[in-house]
Design an enzyme around this catalytic site. Structure first.
Site, mmCIF file in Angstrom:
data_model
loop_
_atom_site.group_PDB
_atom_site.id
_atom_site.type_symbol
_atom_site.label_atom_id
_atom_site.label_comp_id
_atom_site.label_asym_id
_atom_site.label_seq_id
_atom_site.Cartn_x
_atom_site.Cartn_y
_atom_site.Cartn_z
ATOM 1 N N HIS A 1 -4.481 13.008 -8.823
ATOM 2 C CA HIS A 1 -4.276 14.250 -8.037
ATOM 3 C C HIS A 1 -4.413 15.481 -8.334
ATOM 4 O O HIS A 1 -4.061 15.727 -9.483
ATOM 5 C CB HIS A 1 -3.004 13.807 -7.229
ATOM 6 N N TYR B 1 11.407 16.033 -14.037
ATOM 7 C CA TYR B 1 11.458 17.231 -13.047
ATOM 8 C C TYR B 1 12.719 18.034 -13.293
ATOM 9 O O TYR B 1 13.859 17.523 -13.842
ATOM 10 C CB TYR B 1 11.665 16.765 -11.417
ATOM 11 N N HIS C 1 -1.260 20.330 -10.928
ATOM 12 C CA HIS C 1 -1.136 20.020 -9.508
ATOM 13 C C HIS C 1 0.007 20.503 -8.850
ATOM 14 O O HIS C 1 0.854 21.146 -9.547
ATOM 15 C CB HIS C 1 -1.355 18.178 -9.107
ATOM 16 N N GLU D 1 7.281 20.227 -13.108
ATOM 17 C CA GLU D 1 7.221 18.895 -13.592
ATOM 18 C C GLU D 1 6.425 18.998 -14.750
ATOM 19 O O GLU D 1 5.339 19.681 -14.892
ATOM 20 C CB GLU D 1 6.379 18.124 -12.674
ATOM 21 N N HIS E 1 6.337 7.181 -12.648
ATOM 22 C CA HIS E 1 6.073 7.092 -11.374
ATOM 23 C C HIS E 1 5.225 5.732 -10.996
ATOM 24 O O HIS E 1 4.502 5.451 -11.793
ATOM 25 C CB HIS E 1 5.027 8.009 -10.548
ATOM 26 N N HIS F 1 7.169 20.785 -6.146
ATOM 27 C CA HIS F 1 6.992 21.429 -7.696
ATOM 28 C C HIS F 1 5.718 21.650 -7.930
ATOM 29 O O HIS F 1 4.588 21.512 -7.146
ATOM 30 C CB HIS F 1 7.503 20.061 -8.447
HETATM 31 FE FE LIG Z 1 3.804 15.824 -9.293
#
Ligand SMILES: [Fe+2]
Length: 308
Positions: free
Chosen positions: A200, A256, A153, A266, A247, A215
């Site tokens: 996502h 990251y 993503h 990432e 997260h 990112h």
């Molecule tokens: Fe991300």
């Protein structure tokens, strides 16, 4: 869920300051498969478990950042329909002919309200993942570096978050999975959208700096591989932004870090499955630290301020 429209993030073109050094980094440290370069200062890579010819294009440039973000759609009819739907919605589109990118068919390019250049395409040559589709082995041998299995993503920033969110949900068929509300409890400060069953496929963050990249994310299979990626980064003295950590949003585990041009990437694992009947998860501003960095529960300045 049948994925019949936009299927996934397919490719992106990243600007790098030194193409030769970047080829070395993405091949030997990231562990992507180098697919060659062309006469236009571009180099092509795929992740190990990806089947299409390339998912990352590096372009020599004098500033870092992302030129464009490409989503693969199901077929030619879907491409034509979405082109028509975008124009009916008031978004101008441009057709980029087959062959402009190697092994890639015609693309439909448009600019989102946040200023980013997106494109849709349906055809890219299937070169396989070295395992084949008939009685395959379960592992790919000879992996090198971080070695992610796929492009996962992007997180990108721009002022008109509402405009890009609505475009992706109302025209391109994405679902809203998670959102962070601002201090007023109403305005979206960030949204996580999916076109698949992933947690996502793209995230938009409200930011006055239009057309910026936070990112590009690459998928690893396990938390242990995220930890190993941290070791690889240190062996190669890669500049780490933050991590390894988890997260709250998507529940993913992550690191990251920055490529040699300063583009953040990432290395990501996890995230739950999302289906369109699920209501979006909402984070309030007072819990934003835990939403982003679940363990430390506070944000770091560099994560908030550095984009390319
Ligand atoms: Fe991300």
């Amino acid at each position: 869920m049948a994925i019949t429209g936009v299927m996934r993030p397919g490719h992106c073109q990243l600007r790098v300051l030194d193409l030769d050094a970047s080829i070395t980094f993405y091949r030997d440290v990231m562990g992507l498969q180098f697919m060659g370069r062309d006469g236009r200062d571009r180099a092509f890579f795929k992740c190990l478990d990806e089947r299409d010819h390339h998912s990352l294009i590096l372009r020599q440039a004098d500033r870092a950042g992302m030129d464009f973000y490409g989503f693969k759609v199901r077929d030619a009819a879907t491409l034509a329909r979405l082109d028509s739907d975008l124009r009916a919605y008031g978004i101008s589109t441009e057709r980029i002919p087959e062959g402009d990118l190697p092994e890639t068919g015609e693309r439909v390019r448009f600019q989102a309200p946040t200023g980013h250049q997106f494109e849709l395409y349906w055809r890219k040559t299937d070169v396989g993942n070295h395992l084949g589709c008939r009685n395959p082995e379960a592992i790919i041998e000879g992996r090198k570096g971080i070695s992610p299995v796929r492009l996962d993503h992007w997180q990108i920033h721009g002022a008109d978050l509402d405009g890009s969110r609505d475009l992706f949900c109302d025209v391109l068929g994405f679902s809203l999975v998670e959102r962070i509300l601002g201090e007023d409890g109403k305005q979206d400060m960030a949204v996580w959208l999916t076109c698949s069953a992933k947690a996502h496929d793209i995230a938009f963050v409200r930011d006055e700096r239009n057309d910026t990249l936070h990112h590009a994310s690459y998928l690893l299979e396990t938390w242990e591989q995220v930890l190993k990626a941290a070791d690889v980064m240190t062996v190669h003295r890669v500049s780490i932004d933050i991590g390894p950590l988890r997260h709250g949003i998507t529940r993913g585990t992550t690191i990251y870090a920055f490529d040699p041009s300063g583009n953040r990437f990432e290395t990501f694992c996890g995230g739950y499955d999302f289906y369109p009947d699920m209501q979006p998860t909402v984070w309030t501003w007072d819990e934003v630290g835990r939403a982003i960095f679940y363990h430390t529960r506070e944000l770091n300045e560099r994560f908030l301020t550095v984009v390319t």
